[in-house]
Structures are given as structure tokens and as C-alpha cells.
Motif scaffolding. Structure first.
Motif, short mmCIF file in Angstrom:
data_model
loop_
_atom_site.label_atom_id
_atom_site.label_comp_id
_atom_site.label_asym_id
_atom_site.label_seq_id
_atom_site.Cartn_x
_atom_site.Cartn_y
_atom_site.Cartn_z
N CYS A 122 0.82 -1.20 0.00
CA CYS A 122 0.00 0.00 0.00
C CYS A 122 0.86 1.26 0.00
CB CYS A 122 -0.92 0.01 1.22
SG CYS A 122 -0.05 0.17 2.80
N ILE A 123 0.20 2.38 -0.27
CA ILE A 123 0.76 3.69 -0.03
C ILE A 123 0.04 4.24 1.19
CG2 ILE A 123 1.16 6.02 -0.92
CD1 ILE A 123 0.34 3.38 -3.43
N MET A 124 0.76 4.33 2.30
CA MET A 124 0.19 4.87 3.52
C MET A 124 0.13 6.39 3.42
SD MET A 124 -0.51 2.35 5.64
CE MET A 124 -0.74 3.30 7.13
N THR A 125 -0.99 6.97 3.81
CA THR A 125 -1.13 8.42 3.80
C THR A 125 -1.55 8.89 5.19
OG1 THR A 125 -3.47 8.41 3.17
CG2 THR A 125 -1.86 8.35 1.39
N LYS A 126 -1.07 10.04 5.57
CA LYS A 126 -1.54 10.66 6.81
C LYS A 126 -1.80 12.13 6.51
CE LYS A 126 -0.64 8.82 10.65
NZ LYS A 126 -0.07 8.27 11.91
N HIS A 127 -3.08 12.48 6.52
CA HIS A 127 -3.51 13.82 6.15
C HIS A 127 -3.53 14.76 7.36
CE1 HIS A 127 -4.94 11.53 2.68
NE2 HIS A 127 -5.17 12.67 2.05
N PRO A 128 -3.42 16.05 7.09
CA PRO A 128 -3.65 17.02 8.17
C PRO A 128 -5.09 16.90 8.70
CG PRO A 128 -2.65 18.07 6.25
CD PRO A 128 -3.05 16.69 5.83
N HIS A 129 -5.25 17.22 9.97
CA HIS A 129 -6.56 17.34 10.62
C HIS A 129 -7.23 15.99 10.87
CE1 HIS A 129 -6.01 21.55 9.77
NE2 HIS A 129 -6.07 21.34 8.45
N PHE A 130 -7.31 15.13 9.87
CA PHE A 130 -8.06 13.88 10.06
C PHE A 130 -7.17 12.63 10.00
CE2 PHE A 130 -11.20 16.91 8.38
CZ PHE A 130 -12.12 16.87 9.42
N GLY A 131 -5.85 12.82 9.91
CA GLY A 131 -4.94 11.68 9.93
C GLY A 131 -4.72 11.21 11.35
N THR A 132 -5.36 10.13 11.76
CA THR A 132 -5.38 9.73 13.16
C THR A 132 -4.12 8.99 13.58
OG1 THR A 132 -6.56 7.71 12.58
CG2 THR A 132 -7.89 9.59 13.26
N ALA A 133 -3.91 8.97 14.90
CA ALA A 133 -2.80 8.23 15.47
C ALA A 133 -3.06 6.73 15.39
CB ALA A 133 -2.59 8.64 16.93
N THR A 134 -1.99 5.96 15.36
CA THR A 134 -2.06 4.50 15.40
C THR A 134 -1.36 4.03 16.66
OG1 THR A 134 -1.93 4.41 12.99
CG2 THR A 134 -1.54 2.37 14.18
N GLY A 135 -2.03 3.22 17.47
CA GLY A 135 -1.46 2.76 18.74
C GLY A 135 -0.34 1.76 18.55
N ASN A 227 -1.03 13.68 12.34
CA ASN A 227 -0.31 14.65 11.51
C ASN A 227 -0.72 16.05 11.97
OD1 ASN A 227 0.85 16.23 9.55
ND2 ASN A 227 0.08 15.05 7.82
N ASN A 228 0.21 16.72 12.65
CA ASN A 228 -0.07 18.05 13.19
C ASN A 228 0.37 19.16 12.25
OD1 ASN A 228 -1.14 17.05 15.69
ND2 ASN A 228 0.96 16.63 16.34
N THR A 229 0.74 18.82 11.03
CA THR A 229 1.17 19.82 10.06
C THR A 229 0.04 20.07 9.04
OG1 THR A 229 2.09 18.33 8.37
CG2 THR A 229 3.48 18.82 10.28
N GLU A 230 0.32 20.89 8.06
CA GLU A 230 -0.65 21.16 7.00
C GLU A 230 -0.30 20.43 5.71
OE1 GLU A 230 -3.52 22.82 7.34
OE2 GLU A 230 -3.01 22.91 9.48
N GLN A 231 0.69 19.52 5.77
CA GLN A 231 1.13 18.80 4.57
C GLN A 231 0.81 17.32 4.70
OE1 GLN A 231 3.54 21.12 6.06
NE2 GLN A 231 2.47 22.56 4.71
N LEU A 232 0.40 16.73 3.59
CA LEU A 232 0.17 15.29 3.52
C LEU A 232 1.48 14.53 3.67
CD1 LEU A 232 -1.70 12.84 2.65
CD2 LEU A 232 -0.96 13.34 0.30
N LYS A 233 1.44 13.41 4.40
CA LYS A 233 2.60 12.51 4.51
C LYS A 233 2.28 11.23 3.77
CE LYS A 233 3.51 10.14 8.31
NZ LYS A 233 3.67 8.75 7.81
N THR A 234 3.22 10.74 2.93
CA THR A 234 3.00 9.51 2.16
C THR A 234 4.21 8.59 2.28
OG1 THR A 234 3.81 10.61 0.17
CG2 THR A 234 1.43 10.54 0.48
N SER A 235 3.93 7.30 2.32
CA SER A 235 4.97 6.28 2.44
C SER A 235 4.52 5.04 1.67
CB SER A 235 5.20 5.89 3.91
OG SER A 235 5.11 7.00 4.77
#
Length: 266
Positions: A122-135, A227-235
Motif C-alpha cells: 500500500c501507499i500509507m497516507t496521513k492527512h492534516p486534521h483527520f490523519g489519526t494516530a495508530t497505537g 499529523n499536526n502539520t498542514e502537509q500530507l505525509k506519504t509512504s
């Protein structure tokens, strides 16, 4: 895929790197993938996100704390991952089969290597505002193989750190014996337990930049914040196992093909 000149100059993993992986459960390889290859993978990911090319997993689907309650609620159509990366584009297939990567995995798994299409992929994404934490969890929690010895390969397509939900590891935790009562119903470590909080205190945040790769054992406890920034993170994330370590019949792990990536047996 052409790897960067710095990657070509890398020797196979040293004895020290292999020992470090065995001890710590992870190994970080800086600038392993060239900038132009990361840019290509990022471009495809952004296009597929924009067009919502299926299959996708949304934040609302996972039910983690803080996630939107449904796809119809605010942020409900925030993508958490683009599934089936291997099938999406040649750029991801080329990376998954890159000879340098496969050679390193052969050293760590001590046999020819397969990539599983049933997990990660997969391509993991973590968006600003709604990208939740993973335990805190282990990848092997839902995987069913003859041996719990797989390696996840995480490629950062941009900056990753504690501020935008980057990886956190508990070094050496792949060698721990965890009692069932330390885990919750979703197989995350329960944060209310003192013994688990002691483990959390050992967690280390990784800081990655585009082209950095992390290899980590399927039994290693890891997590990721919001994700506490305003930029999308992708991996880009794939998982590998030794050719002799087959998925158990009738399980999700056996529901999708394995691809032999070791050239010696093709």
C-alpha cells in the motif's frame, strides 16, 4: 527502477547492520531511493488520491480514536491508505523488486524472498486534521504464516517525524513475550497498564526524508501519532517473507498471491 548512485555504492548489509537488525528489530537505510523515483511514486499517489482510484481505506473505516465516525461525517472521506500498490503502477512494482533491496532481505531472512500482496502492499497516507494516530502494535497480529518472521519495508516519500505522524519504534520489542491481557480487542498495547506505559517510555521517533528506507521485523512494536502539520505525509509499504515460510491455508494471508522476487529461483 534505477536506484541512486549512493545506493549503488552500498555494499550488501554489513555484519554490524545484520546484528543491529537482529538486536533492535529495525534498520534504517538513508537515501536508498533516488529523488526522481520518489517523485514519480509521489506523483502517482497524489493522482490516485485525487481521483479516489480504488481500492482505498478511509480513516472512517478503521474506527481508531479520533477518526471520523462514518464516511458521511466531517473528514469521513480522508484516505488512510491506497491499497494494492503493487498492482497500481510500474514504479511501485519496480521498487518492490529492486535487486539491492531483495539482496538485503535475503541476507536478513537467510533464504530466497517473496513479497506478499495480502498485507501492507500500500501507499500509507496521513492527512492534516483527520490523519489519526495508530497505537502500539505488531504487524504480525493479523498475519498467519508458518513462522512469525516477516520484514516490513517502509519507504518515505517525504519528510517524516514525530510532528507529522512518523514511525515510533520500541527497540528490541520483537523479542519480548507479551501476555494476552496486555493487549486490547484490536491487538494494541493497552495504555492504561503500567507495564505497557514502561514500554511506551522506551519508544523512539524516527526522522526520515524522501528516499529513506526502514526495514523492520513483523514482531516489532511500532506506532504513529497524528499529523499536526498542514502537509500530507506519504509512504510506500511492502512486506516480505522467506520462500519457505508459507501463509497458512484458509487465512487472509493466503488470500492473495505471493510474488517470488529473488532472481536466483526465477
Amino acid at each position: 527502477m534505477e536506484l541512486s548512485s549512493s545506493a549503488h555504492s552500498l555494499a550488501p548489509l554489513s555484519a554490524e547492520q545484520i546484528a543491529g537488525f537482529r538486536e533492535q528489530g529495525f534498520l534504517t537505510l538513508r537515501k536508498m531511493v533516488a529523488a526522481q523515483d520518489c517523485a514519480r511514486m509521489q506523483s502517482v499517489a497524489l493522482d490516485h488520491l485525487r481521483r479516489a482510484v480504488p481500492p482505498l481505506e478511509y480513516e472512517a473505516d478503521v474506527g481508531y480514536p479520533g477518526a471520523p465516525t462514518s464516511r458521511d461525517s466531517a473528514g469521513g472521506l480522508t484516505a488512510r491508505r491506497l491499497r494494492d500498490a503493487y498492482q497500481r503502477d510500474d514504479c511501485y512494482r519496480d521498487w518492490a523488486r529492486a535487486p539491492l533491496l531483495v539482496g538485503m532481505l535475503e541476507q536478513l531472512l537467510t533464504e530466497p524472498v517473496c513479497v506478499t500482496l495480502a498485507h501492507h502492499n500500500c501507499i500509507m497516507t496521513k492527512h492534516p486534521h483527520f490523519g489519526t494516530a495508530t497505537g502500539w502494535h505488531r504487524d504480525i497480529r493479523y498475519w498467519s504464516f508458518e513462522k512469525p518472521a516477516l520484514i516490513s519495508v517502509w519507504l518515505a516519500l517525504g519528510d517524516e517525524n514525530a510532528n507529522n505522524g512518523g514511525l515510533l519504534f520500541i527497540p528490541g520489542s520483537h523479542r519480548l513475550t507479551i501476555r494476552p491481557e496486555q493487549m486490547d480487542a484490536l491487538d494494541f498495547l493497552r495504555p492504561e497498564l503500567a507495564e505497557n506505559r514502561a514500554l511506551f517510555a522506551q519508544g523512539q521517533a524516527l526522522s526520515l526524508t524522501a528516499g529513506d528506507v526502514v526495514l523492520f521485523h513483523s514482531g516489532l512494536f511500532h506506532a504513529g501519532g497524528p499529523n499536526n502539520t498542514e502537509q500530507l505525509k506519504t509512504s510506500v509499504v511492502f512486506a516480505y517473507h522467506g520462500a519457505s515460510n508459507t501463509p497458512i491455508e484458509g487465512t487472509r494471508s493466503a488470500a492473495s498471491p505471493d510474488i517470488l522476487v529473488s532472481e536466483s529461483l526465477k
